[in-house]
Design an enzyme around this catalytic site. Sequence first.
Site, PDB file in Angstrom:
ATOM      1  N   GLU A  76       0.566  -1.085  -0.146  1.00 56.86           N
ATOM      2  CA  GLU A  76       0.041   0.213   0.128  1.00 56.86           C
ATOM      3  C   GLU A  76       0.922   1.203  -0.186  1.00 56.86           C
ATOM      4  O   GLU A  76       0.411   2.295  -0.776  1.00 56.86           O
ATOM      5  CB  GLU A  76      -1.010   0.049   1.207  1.00 56.86           C
ATOM      6  CG  GLU A  76      -1.794  -1.091   1.304  1.00 56.86           C
ATOM      7  CD  GLU A  76      -1.133  -2.317   1.972  1.00 56.86           C
ATOM      8  OE1 GLU A  76      -2.033  -2.964   2.885  1.00 56.86           O
ATOM      9  OE2 GLU A  76      -0.083  -2.469   2.195  1.00 56.86           O
ATOM     10  N   LEU A 228      19.699 -30.069  -1.829  1.00 56.60           N
ATOM     11  CA  LEU A 228      18.220 -29.314  -1.128  1.00 56.60           C
ATOM     12  C   LEU A 228      18.412 -27.981  -1.316  1.00 56.60           C
ATOM     13  O   LEU A 228      17.846 -27.201  -0.358  1.00 56.60           O
ATOM     14  CB  LEU A 228      17.948 -29.927   0.153  1.00 56.60           C
ATOM     15  CG  LEU A 228      18.054 -31.338   0.371  1.00 56.60           C
ATOM     16  CD1 LEU A 228      17.626 -31.584   1.897  1.00 56.60           C
ATOM     17  CD2 LEU A 228      16.910 -31.930  -0.620  1.00 56.60           C
TER      18      LEU A 228
END
Length: 396
Positions: A76, A228
């Site tokens: 915003e 990973l």
Amino acid sequence: MRIEPAALAGRRLPASVDPLQPNGAEDARMLGLGLDLARQGEGRTHPNPMVGSVVVKDGEIVGRGYHPMAGSEHAEVIAIAEAGAAARGATLYSTLEPCCHQGRTPPCVERIVSSGIRRVVASVQDTDPRVNGGGFERLREAGVEVSVGMLAEEALRLNEAWFHFVRTGRPFVILKVATSLDGRIAPVRGAGGAVTSPEARSEAMRLRGRCDAILVGAGTIRIDDPLLSVRAPVVEKAIVRVVLDSDLCMPPSSRLLQTPEAGPVIVYHSTTAPHGRVEALRRAGAQTVPAGSGHRVPLGAVLEDLGRREIVAVLVEGGGEVAADFIAAGLVDRLCLFVAASLLGPAGVPLVGGTGGELAPGAGAPWVGIRLEPFQLRRAGPDFVVEGRPTPLRPA
């Protein structure tokens, strides 16, 4: 920019939107654009939600923004800054209720009020206890018109992991499995390697990039010795790498521990694990966490600890036994099944392993399976993906 740019012209309005209702169609399109903006922060806003915002004045978009990462300005505020003086008397669209508390950044509602925004249209209320309707209340007290609920389902889906985390204090668990048509994850036990196509693996990497942690069992470490890590085709980022290893059989020389730049490594183990192995892994750079005294690490305790570490979404990529344990415990919030158009035969490793018969919390009867309701089916190169929420099946 007019309100009907090419990027918005093809957007289909939800069935719930009445195009004859004042501002209905415009509100839906602008919040749809806000959702598109919010997705640009995907995988980088941890532990915050993804939020997009648009400022519209006299039918023109004068400001737009999205939350790029925790600690940076909220959507915003960015949209209002781009609008500048044009924000006075304008409508602000936000996919989530503007915050009203001091966190890493000042409250958004105060910036909205001071900018002269006349109307705020938001998709959903922020369920964080520090907000939870307080942002809307402050705006209304300041004379700002507030409308809530447009595209709520889409907004909830966008941040389903975050809403789950706020509600439960536990990470949202996504179980990802790659399998053949006959439900095999490897041709023979102890064999590594990929089952699915490069296109499917690329999509799986994008899924990994949307999460804050990735979890596997010790068997995956011993067989595949994986990194990973989060890498191409998504933007590289550090991710928490979690291993369930009750007896600490994971070697300190694992590639996981040789790549600290890819993210921290947390190993959950039994309280009876040998002290020497604990110290060896710690010296190699792992964080070792004792959890339970049995042969299997208690998954509930693991998730609670990850929640305390502000892990909002965890991707479980372990083998068949890890998958079975999470499903049996009723801890899978979303299942992503990558299915290759191949058959691996009876010698292959089954998709779901373990002994079965465990009890899901509060079930009162052994777990016998799951059904995905609802689910989505889509292509990923020559393979396809089945994704949905698991619903437990009970014995008759």
